[in-house]
Design an enzyme around this catalytic site. Structure first.
Site, mmCIF file in Angstrom:
data_model
loop_
_atom_site.group_PDB
_atom_site.id
_atom_site.type_symbol
_atom_site.label_atom_id
_atom_site.label_comp_id
_atom_site.label_asym_id
_atom_site.label_seq_id
_atom_site.Cartn_x
_atom_site.Cartn_y
_atom_site.Cartn_z
ATOM 1 N N ARG A 122 -2.375 -6.342 -7.892
ATOM 2 C CA ARG A 122 -1.226 -7.215 -7.642
ATOM 3 C C ARG A 122 -1.072 -8.268 -8.721
ATOM 4 O O ARG A 122 0.018 -8.592 -9.153
ATOM 5 C CB ARG A 122 -1.367 -7.905 -6.284
ATOM 6 C CG ARG A 122 -1.146 -6.986 -5.119
ATOM 7 C CD ARG A 122 -1.620 -7.593 -3.851
ATOM 8 N NE ARG A 122 -3.028 -7.965 -3.963
ATOM 9 C CZ ARG A 122 -3.748 -8.450 -2.986
ATOM 10 N NH1 ARG A 122 -3.212 -8.667 -1.815
ATOM 11 N NH2 ARG A 122 -5.028 -8.742 -3.170
ATOM 12 N N LYS A 143 -16.784 -6.968 6.892
ATOM 13 C CA LYS A 143 -15.601 -7.788 7.200
ATOM 14 C C LYS A 143 -15.253 -7.656 8.674
ATOM 15 O O LYS A 143 -15.417 -6.584 9.261
ATOM 16 C CB LYS A 143 -14.383 -7.268 6.421
ATOM 17 C CG LYS A 143 -14.352 -7.609 4.968
ATOM 18 C CD LYS A 143 -12.987 -7.212 4.421
ATOM 19 C CE LYS A 143 -13.013 -6.976 2.927
ATOM 20 N NZ LYS A 143 -11.813 -6.296 2.447
ATOM 21 N N HIS A 156 0.837 -1.212 0.000
ATOM 22 C CA HIS A 156 0.000 0.000 0.000
ATOM 23 C C HIS A 156 0.873 1.265 0.000
ATOM 24 O O HIS A 156 0.602 2.222 -0.736
ATOM 25 C CB HIS A 156 -0.899 0.026 1.249
ATOM 26 C CG HIS A 156 -1.909 -1.084 1.312
ATOM 27 N ND1 HIS A 156 -2.113 -1.859 2.436
ATOM 28 C CD2 HIS A 156 -2.792 -1.551 0.389
ATOM 29 C CE1 HIS A 156 -3.069 -2.741 2.204
ATOM 30 N NE2 HIS A 156 -3.493 -2.581 0.963
ATOM 31 N N SER A 158 -2.921 -8.122 3.098
ATOM 32 C CA SER A 158 -3.209 -7.825 4.511
ATOM 33 C C SER A 158 -3.629 -9.097 5.236
ATOM 34 O O SER A 158 -3.242 -9.315 6.391
ATOM 35 C CB SER A 158 -4.319 -6.782 4.620
ATOM 36 O OG SER A 158 -3.890 -5.560 4.080
HETATM 37 O O1 PNS Z 1 -9.298 -2.780 0.498
HETATM 38 P P1 PNS Z 1 -10.604 -3.202 -0.103
HETATM 39 O O2 PNS Z 1 -11.468 -3.859 0.952
HETATM 40 O O3 PNS Z 1 -10.426 -4.053 -1.326
HETATM 41 O O4 PNS Z 1 -11.341 -1.856 -0.569
HETATM 42 C C1 PNS Z 1 -12.633 -1.881 -1.140
HETATM 43 C C2 PNS Z 1 -13.237 -0.474 -1.253
HETATM 44 C C3 PNS Z 1 -13.163 0.227 0.091
HETATM 45 C C4 PNS Z 1 -12.461 0.346 -2.260
HETATM 46 C C5 PNS Z 1 -14.713 -0.609 -1.737
HETATM 47 O O5 PNS Z 1 -15.343 -1.608 -1.008
HETATM 48 C C6 PNS Z 1 -15.509 0.683 -1.554
HETATM 49 O O6 PNS Z 1 -15.233 1.680 -2.198
HETATM 50 N N1 PNS Z 1 -16.496 0.646 -0.642
HETATM 51 C C7 PNS Z 1 -17.322 1.777 -0.309
HETATM 52 C C8 PNS Z 1 -18.779 1.532 -0.717
HETATM 53 C C9 PNS Z 1 -18.959 1.806 -2.203
HETATM 54 O O7 PNS Z 1 -18.723 2.897 -2.683
HETATM 55 N N2 PNS Z 1 -19.398 0.768 -2.941
HETATM 56 C C10 PNS Z 1 -19.596 0.889 -4.380
HETATM 57 C C11 PNS Z 1 -18.345 0.506 -5.151
HETATM 58 S S1 PNS Z 1 -17.936 -1.192 -4.811
#
Ligand code: PNS
Length: 158
Positions: A90, A41, A17, A128
């Site tokens: 990745r 989660k 990150h 992670s």
């Molecule tokens: O590190 P992650 O868990 O892969 O990140 C995922 C993240 C936070 C980028 C995604 O879940 C997100 O943007 N969530 C906020 C809710 C949202 O906007 N959802 C619509 C797009 S999936």
């Protein structure tokens, strides 16, 4: 001024990150690291703990802010006048998930662009979840996480 958001769970923030943040700063003027709050989660660290650890990690980098967010990422972007999302890729296995998020965000907010940065060779295997598992079992993860995160993981699992 090109403002970008780097959203994620960051439970915990890894060297992968950090690499993405540093490389993003070469193509945008500022990066806001946005730590997701409302997730189903089960996380190891609270959002506030994650923000604190990440702030310590990036304290010497200019033009980086760290905040939590809840709700839709597009609403966070609108509120902060951000039109660029940064995500790391990745491996091919990340692609389908990232593609789906990309398409959804584009539907929700016209003009929002996502910039995908491929992980550097020495970071492409870091995750992670694996870091947490290895740390919980007493393995050495000093090459995978920045020092402030390592210290918090050690404290957590001691
Ligand atoms: O590190 P992650 O868990 O892969 O990140 C995922 C993240 C936070 C980028 C995604 O879940 C997100 O943007 N969530 C906020 C809710 C949202 O906007 N959802 C619509 C797009 S999936």
């Amino acid at each position: 001024m090109r403002k970008a958001v780097y959203p994620g769970s960051f439970d915990p923030f890894t060297n992968g990150h950090l690499d993405i943040v540093k490389r993003s700063l070469k193509i945008v003027d500022s990066v806001t690291i946005a730590v997701l709050k409302n997730t189903s989660k089960k996380n190891l660290f609270t959002p506030d703990e994650r923000v604190e650890m990440i702030r310590e990690t990036v304290k010497d980098l200019g033009n980086v802010e760290v905040e939590t967010f809840s709700g839709l990422l597009v609403d966070f972007c609108k509120h902060h006048n951000i039109s660029i999302v940064i995500r790391g890729l990745r491996a091919v296995s990340d692609f389908d998930y990232e593609h789906a998020i990309f398409l959804m965000n584009r539907q929700l907010l016209e003009g929002l662009e996502t910039v995908f940065l491929l992980s550097s060779e020495n970071h492409s295997f870091i995750s992670s979840s694996i870091v947490k598992e290895v740390a919980s079992l007493g393995g050495d993860i000093s090459g995978q996480v920045p020092p402030p995160i390592l210290a918090r993981l050690h404290k957590h699992f001691q």
